[in-house]
Scaffold this motif. Structure first.
Motif, short mmCIF file in Angstrom:
data_model
loop_
_atom_site.label_atom_id
_atom_site.label_comp_id
_atom_site.label_asym_id
_atom_site.label_seq_id
_atom_site.Cartn_x
_atom_site.Cartn_y
_atom_site.Cartn_z
N PRO A 133 17.56 23.93 23.42
CA PRO A 133 18.51 23.19 22.60
C PRO A 133 19.89 23.12 23.25
O PRO A 133 20.41 24.12 23.76
CB PRO A 133 18.55 23.99 21.30
CG PRO A 133 17.22 24.68 21.23
CD PRO A 133 16.89 25.00 22.67
N GLU A 137 17.74 15.56 17.20
CA GLU A 137 18.35 16.80 16.70
C GLU A 137 19.87 16.62 16.68
O GLU A 137 20.48 16.37 17.72
CB GLU A 137 17.97 17.97 17.63
CG GLU A 137 18.47 19.30 17.17
CD GLU A 137 18.06 20.43 18.11
OE1 GLU A 137 18.59 21.54 17.92
OE2 GLU A 137 17.24 20.22 19.02
N THR A 188 23.28 18.59 15.64
CA THR A 188 23.87 19.86 15.25
C THR A 188 25.39 19.73 15.26
O THR A 188 25.92 18.70 15.67
CB THR A 188 23.46 21.01 16.20
OG1 THR A 188 24.21 20.92 17.41
CG2 THR A 188 21.97 21.00 16.49
#
Length: 137
Positions: free
Chosen positions: A106, A9, A11
């Protein structure tokens, strides 16, 4: 010994991943924001807020004057120095290093001191003279 960090992931605030040792899942990881720093690429390094470039790097366990303990150190990382694998919970706990732990949500890992200890112990238990490498991508 081969470590593999697979980034799962990416971001604008953090990069999550999973760390394997010799093909077996070991723990989760957290890094700063990933930026494409390859040749001719649009990304640019922001000091302390950029994950290392994808690649394969030798790893040595050395004494960290900052943390005052033995920790894994990635060698020959382009545009970076002093990249370690260590404990921490949020992107604020890393200046480019790889944090180890268990992903709970997250942008956060927990039990990082435990996983740091397990990693250092595992690296120390390898056969004498066996090299350690990490593939990051």
């Amino acid at each position: 010994m081969e470590l593999t960090l697979t980034r799962t992931e990416k971001t604008k605030d953090y990069t999550m991943g999973r760390l394997e040792i010799d093909g077996e899942h070991f723990c989760d990881t957290l890094e700063p924001t990933w930026r494409d720093l390859g040749p001719g690429r649009p990304g640019h390094k922001i000091a302390g807020r950029t994950a290392i470039p994808d690649g394969r790097y030798p790893v040595a366990v050395t004494w960290s004057p900052k943390f005052k303990k033995w920790l894994p150190l990635l060698l020959h990382v382009p545009q970076f120095e002093g990249i370690r694998i260590h404990a921490g919970n949020t992107p604020d706990d890393t200046e480019g290093c790889i944090l180890v732990g268990l992903r709970v949500k997250p942008g956060k890992v927990l039990d990082s001191r435990l996983w740091e200890h397990r990693l250092v112990r595992r690296l120390a238990s390898r056969p004498l003279g066996e090299g350690v490498w990490i593939s990051v991508g």
